[in-house]
Design a protein around this motif. Structure first.
Motif, PDB file in Angstrom:
ATOM      1  N   LEU A 424       0.830  -1.290   0.182  1.00 32.08           N
ATOM      2  CA  LEU A 424       0.082   0.039   0.061  1.00 32.08           C
ATOM      3  C   LEU A 424       0.936   1.250   0.121  1.00 32.08           C
ATOM      4  N   VAL A 425       1.865   1.389   0.770  1.00 33.74           N
ATOM      5  CA  VAL A 425       2.674   2.546   0.972  1.00 33.74           C
ATOM      6  C   VAL A 425       3.410   2.814  -0.461  1.00 33.74           C
ATOM      7  N   GLN A 426       3.883   1.773  -1.221  1.00 37.92           N
ATOM      8  CA  GLN A 426       4.248   2.222  -2.537  1.00 37.92           C
ATOM      9  C   GLN A 426       3.368   2.885  -3.568  1.00 37.92           C
ATOM     10  N   TYR A 427       2.001   2.442  -3.437  1.00 31.08           N
ATOM     11  CA  TYR A 427       1.028   3.030  -4.326  1.00 31.08           C
ATOM     12  C   TYR A 427       0.850   4.666  -3.632  1.00 31.08           C
ATOM     13  N   TYR A 428       0.991   4.763  -2.181  1.00 29.47           N
ATOM     14  CA  TYR A 428       0.644   6.216  -1.797  1.00 29.47           C
ATOM     15  C   TYR A 428       2.123   6.952  -2.319  1.00 29.47           C
ATOM     16  N   ARG A 429       3.025   6.468  -2.102  1.00 31.99           N
ATOM     17  CA  ARG A 429       4.409   7.314  -2.463  1.00 31.99           C
ATOM     18  C   ARG A 429       4.184   7.441  -4.066  1.00 31.99           C
ATOM     19  N   TYR A 430       3.854   6.576  -4.976  1.00 30.54           N
ATOM     20  CA  TYR A 430       3.471   6.928  -6.132  1.00 30.54           C
ATOM     21  C   TYR A 430       2.499   8.005  -6.534  1.00 30.54           C
ATOM     22  N   ALA A 431       1.379   7.929  -5.755  1.00 30.50           N
ATOM     23  CA  ALA A 431       0.371   9.067  -6.131  1.00 30.50           C
ATOM     24  C   ALA A 431       1.082  10.234  -5.744  1.00 30.50           C
ATOM     25  N   LYS A 432       1.800  10.270  -4.448  1.00 28.63           N
ATOM     26  CA  LYS A 432       2.197  11.679  -4.076  1.00 28.63           C
ATOM     27  C   LYS A 432       3.353  12.159  -5.000  1.00 28.63           C
ATOM     28  N   GLY A 433       4.051  11.323  -5.576  1.00 24.36           N
ATOM     29  CA  GLY A 433       4.970  11.887  -6.494  1.00 24.36           C
ATOM     30  C   GLY A 433       4.491  12.483  -7.894  1.00 24.36           C
ATOM     31  N   GLU A 434       3.285  11.529  -8.398  1.00 22.42           N
ATOM     32  CA  GLU A 434       2.518  12.170  -9.403  1.00 22.42           C
ATOM     33  C   GLU A 434       1.952  13.436  -9.154  1.00 22.42           C
ATOM     34  N   ILE A 435       1.397  13.823  -8.061  1.00 23.31           N
ATOM     35  CA  ILE A 435       0.890  14.882  -7.628  1.00 23.31           C
ATOM     36  C   ILE A 435       1.778  15.999  -7.615  1.00 23.31           C
ATOM     37  N   ARG A 436       2.787  15.769  -6.891  1.00 24.28           N
ATOM     38  CA  ARG A 436       3.767  16.729  -6.907  1.00 24.28           C
ATOM     39  C   ARG A 436       4.324  17.098  -8.423  1.00 24.28           C
ATOM     40  N   VAL A 437       4.478  16.229  -9.231  1.00 24.62           N
ATOM     41  CA  VAL A 437       4.805  16.382 -10.754  1.00 24.62           C
ATOM     42  C   VAL A 437       3.872  17.449 -11.225  1.00 24.62           C
ATOM     43  N   GLN A 438       2.472  17.025 -11.084  1.00 21.20           N
ATOM     44  CA  GLN A 438       1.491  17.807 -11.641  1.00 21.20           C
ATOM     45  C   GLN A 438       1.505  19.345 -11.155  1.00 21.20           C
ATOM     46  N   ARG A 439       1.848  19.507  -9.726  1.00 24.19           N
ATOM     47  CA  ARG A 439       1.923  20.836  -9.449  1.00 24.19           C
ATOM     48  C   ARG A 439       3.030  21.439  -9.776  1.00 24.19           C
ATOM     49  N   ALA A 440       4.050  20.861 -10.006  1.00 30.32           N
ATOM     50  CA  ALA A 440       5.340  21.463 -10.613  1.00 30.32           C
ATOM     51  C   ALA A 440       4.777  21.927 -12.043  1.00 30.32           C
ATOM     52  N   GLU A 441       4.353  20.875 -12.774  1.00 30.45           N
ATOM     53  CA  GLU A 441       3.944  21.288 -14.384  1.00 30.45           C
ATOM     54  C   GLU A 441       2.956  22.465 -14.218  1.00 30.45           C
ATOM     55  N   GLN A 442       1.995  22.588 -13.306  1.00 33.75           N
ATOM     56  CA  GLN A 442       1.053  23.526 -13.376  1.00 33.75           C
ATOM     57  C   GLN A 442       1.652  25.002 -12.774  1.00 33.75           C
ATOM     58  N   LEU A 443       2.507  24.915 -11.722  1.00 31.88           N
ATOM     59  CA  LEU A 443       3.314  26.124 -11.459  1.00 31.88           C
ATOM     60  C   LEU A 443       3.814  26.493 -12.713  1.00 31.88           C
ATOM     61  N   LYS A 444       4.684  25.795 -13.313  1.00 33.91           N
ATOM     62  CA  LYS A 444       5.390  26.225 -14.506  1.00 33.91           C
ATOM     63  C   LYS A 444       4.543  26.858 -15.671  1.00 33.91           C
ATOM     64  N   ALA A 445       3.335  26.200 -15.630  1.00 29.77           N
ATOM     65  CA  ALA A 445       2.506  26.616 -16.811  1.00 29.77           C
ATOM     66  C   ALA A 445       1.708  28.025 -16.315  1.00 29.77           C
ATOM     67  N   ASP A 446       1.706  28.230 -15.115  1.00 30.98           N
ATOM     68  CA  ASP A 446       1.293  29.280 -14.428  1.00 30.98           C
ATOM     69  C   ASP A 446       2.324  30.570 -14.557  1.00 30.98           C
ATOM     70  N   ARG A 447       3.568  30.131 -14.282  1.00 31.69           N
ATOM     71  CA  ARG A 447       4.541  31.330 -14.593  1.00 31.69           C
ATOM     72  C   ARG A 447       4.471  31.408 -16.038  1.00 31.69           C
ATOM     73  N   ALA A 448       4.530  30.518 -16.930  1.00 32.22           N
ATOM     74  CA  ALA A 448       4.717  30.922 -18.429  1.00 32.22           C
ATOM     75  C   ALA A 448       3.609  31.910 -18.793  1.00 32.22           C
ATOM     76  N   ARG A 449       2.287  31.481 -18.113  1.00 31.29           N
ATOM     77  CA  ARG A 449       1.260  32.284 -18.469  1.00 31.29           C
ATOM     78  C   ARG A 449       1.374  33.717 -18.048  1.00 31.29           C
ATOM     79  N   GLU A 450       1.909  33.904 -16.806  1.00 27.29           N
ATOM     80  CA  GLU A 450       2.122  35.147 -16.182  1.00 27.29           C
ATOM     81  C   GLU A 450       3.122  36.032 -17.282  1.00 27.29           C
ATOM     82  N   ARG A 451       4.223  35.405 -17.351  1.00 25.31           N
ATOM     83  CA  ARG A 451       5.280  36.046 -18.370  1.00 25.31           C
ATOM     84  C   ARG A 451       4.505  36.530 -19.581  1.00 25.31           C
TER      85      ARG A 451
END
Length: 608
Positions: A424-451
């Motif tokens: 179970l923990v491996q699934y949770y770690r995977y999900a957390k990692g994917e969410i962090r990646v998505q957040r980073a991509e979203q943050l990157k997109a937001d910054r690009a849009r702001e620029r």
């Protein structure tokens, strides 16, 4: 006696701690090579400040963090920098990262040290800066920089400082042996941290399965106001949030930190590091590491230099390679399998388990969930592991996050009790990692849009400014034209306007008259009297000069206005001014010639 509370869930796995507590802490010695990763904690990686071939002394700073959150790295012994390259580092993925390789010279020569005899005479910020420069980060969890942790937000007063000596995970005894043998240093470090924070209460928490450590710490804290709490043995009582709940009865809010409720936790090893830095001037260059498991002949605890290869420590404990089935860095609940023994000890390394096949057998294959609910019963965070598993496996990360996925401390209790052997923990770690990646991509997109939006706004602003300047130039040109027209109308009304061609014709006539006069003078005198020479019209010439000068002044005024307004017709007006200047010059010459002619006529007549 300290009042204790309980937390939800928890399990009682086999402890397996007695194997590594039979011998005192041993010095691991100096290996042939020390590999020092540039990132050993949460935050920004350090940057090397030495070069290949440099000789460094023990305790000398060799890497530092100039921007962002982080602490420096120091040389654990004297030697020569052999390389700065990407090498295997302790990480669940077996990744490589930038490391400094130090070749010891065997002299173990210290750099100049600056112990502090009376830290209370310093400012708190000065002591925090010393802790930062000493490279101290948390030595029990994720490795949060200690100087930052000891500086909570101004609106969050720390009332309770907890020193975590629970060490609840099986096999690990590094903190246990440290408390037995270095209790005075632990208390000294705790006092320094308490002086910085000024809490109302200091507590050292130890699980009651460590009676020797409890007695040693009780003797060291005698005569102080430090509380000693022997808490019930239950995994994961050493988790920060669980320990806070045991000692205070309060729960850290979801997504919050202990400082939000006025509590702070520090590790036993961190307290020793603070004590050695302040009172000995010694930066964090070593730590206690448990080497255990049935595949080693002499399990125990070693004081190892940071950067010591795991293989070197295993050899010190008498590794039997033929018996090893798995090598685990950390404990069996929250640790991970090592893919190579070349990885070094870092500031957060506390245990290496060399396990046989019988000791830590290969997990059976995953089977379908039978919805027994045992995972929910043992979860110390009172989450819903079963639902989190479904959403994580189905990549429905938004729903998993809605069920407080990030409150999971990854203790592994759910996986331990799962009858279907679901990791179970491996699934949770995977999900957390994917969410962090998505957040980073979203943050990157937001910054690009702001620029992009900022660029568009800038271009629009520049276009508006350009249009405004064009309108101002057009307005200035129109005003100048109107002014010119008004002056022309005024001159026509006053009768002063004379056609330019007429002025030229008058000049030509004057020139012809002068030539004719010279011709007549050159002729022999006739007996008959000559008719009188025509006199020049001075009044007409003066009027032409005045008109030419007036027009020149007008054109010069228009040119100055155009230059001030940066109009488009500046060059054209400059040519017109030059042309009118020539006209004035010619008119002046014509007038001067006429006056000279009139002045010479009476003289010639008197001569006759």
């Amino acid at each position: 006696m300290t009042q204790l509370w309980d937390f939800a869930g928890g399990i009682h796995p086999a402890e397996n701690k007695h194997q590594s507590t039979a011998l005192p802490i041993r010095a691991a010695g100096i290996p042939d090579r020390l590999v020092l990763p540039l990132q050993q904690h949460i935050g920004e990686p350090a940057a090397a400040i030495v070069s290949v071939g440099d000789r460094v002394l023990k305790g000398e700073k060799i890497a530092d963090v100039t921007n962002g959150m982080g602490v420096p790295v120091h040389a654990p012994t004297s030697g020569v920098i052999e390389s700065i390259a990407e090498l295997p580092v302790p990480h669940p993925s077996g990744m490589n990262d930038w490391c400094i390789t130090l070749k010891p010279d065997g002299e173990d020569q210290w750099t100049a040290r600056q112990p502090v005899s009376d830290y209370r005479s310093l400012e708190r910020n000065q002591v925090l800066e010393l802790i930062r420069d000493g490279g101290i980060s948390g030595m029990g969890g994720a490795g949060f920089p200690t100087n930052i942790k000891l500086r909570p937000p101004r609106d969050r007063k720390v009332d309770t400082l907890i020193l975590n000596g629970a060490e609840c995970e099986p096999y690990i005894t590094a903190d246990d042996m440290t408390m037995r043998e270095q209790a005075d240093e632990i208390v000294a470090g705790l006092k320094v941290m308490a002086w910085i924070l000024r809490p109302e209460r200091c507590v050292i928490a130890i699980e009651d399965n460590k009676p020797e450590a409890v007695e040693a710490m009780r003797a060291a804290t005698k005569g102080t106001q430090i509380e000693l709490a022997a808490i019930p043995t239950k995994y994961p009582s050493g988790g920060e949030k669980q320990l806070i709940q045991i000692l205070t009865g309060m729960e850290v809010p979801s997504g919050g930190i202990p400082a939000d409720i006025g509590v702070m936790c520090q590790n036993i090893g961190t307290a020793v590091a603070v004590s050695r830095l302040i009172f000995e001037g010694r930066p964090l260059i070593s730590r206690i590491v448990t080497i255990t498991g049935e595949a080693v002949q002499e399990p125990g605890n070693f004081e190892a230099l940071i950067g010591t290869p795991v293989q070197y420590l295993l050899d010190q404990a008498g590794l039997q390679p033929e018996k090893v089935n798995r090598l685990v860095l950390g404990g069996p609940m929250m640790g991970y399998t090592l893919t190579t023994t070349a990885v070094p000890v870092i500031k957060t390394s506390n245990c290496v388990i060399a396990a046989t096949a019988a000791e830590l057998p290969t997990p059976p294959p995953e089977q379908p969930c039978i919805r027994c609910g045992e995972c929910a019963e043992v979860c110390p965070m009172e989450l819903l592991p079963q639902q989190l598993f479904w959403y994580s496996k189905a990549a429905e990360f938004e729903k998993a996050e809605h069920l407080n996925l990030f409150d999971c401390i990854e203790c592994g209790a759910c996986s331990y009790v799962c009858p279907s052997s679901i990791p179970l923990v491996q699934y949770y770690r995977y999900a957390k990692g994917e969410i962090r990646v998505q957040r980073a991509e979203q943050l990157k997109a937001d910054r690009a849009r702001e620029r992009f939006e900022a660029r568009q706004e800038r271009l629009e602003r520049e276009q508006q400014e350009k249009e405004q300047r064009r309108k101002e130039r057009a307005k200035a040109a129109a005003e100048a034209q109107a002014k010119k027209k008004a002056e022309a109308e005024k001159a026509a009304t006053e009768g002063d306007a004379v056609d330019e061609r007429s002025a030229k014709a008058a000049l030509v006539q004057q020139a012809l008259a002068r030539k004719k006069a010279k011709t007549e003078v050159a002729k022999p005198q006739a007996p008959a009297a000559e008719p009188a020479q025509e006199k020049p019209d001075l009044e007409a010439l003066e009027k032409q000069l005045a008109q030419a000068q007036s027009k020149l002044e007008t054109m010069q005024g228009m040119l100055e206005d155009a230059k001030a307004q940066q109009a488009d017709n500046v060059e054209k007006l400059e040519r017109a001014v030059a042309k009118n200047h020539d006209r004035v010059t010619r008119a002046e010459e014509a007038l001067a010639d006429a006056r000279q002619q009139l002045a010479s006529q009476p003289e010639s007549q008197s001569t006759e």
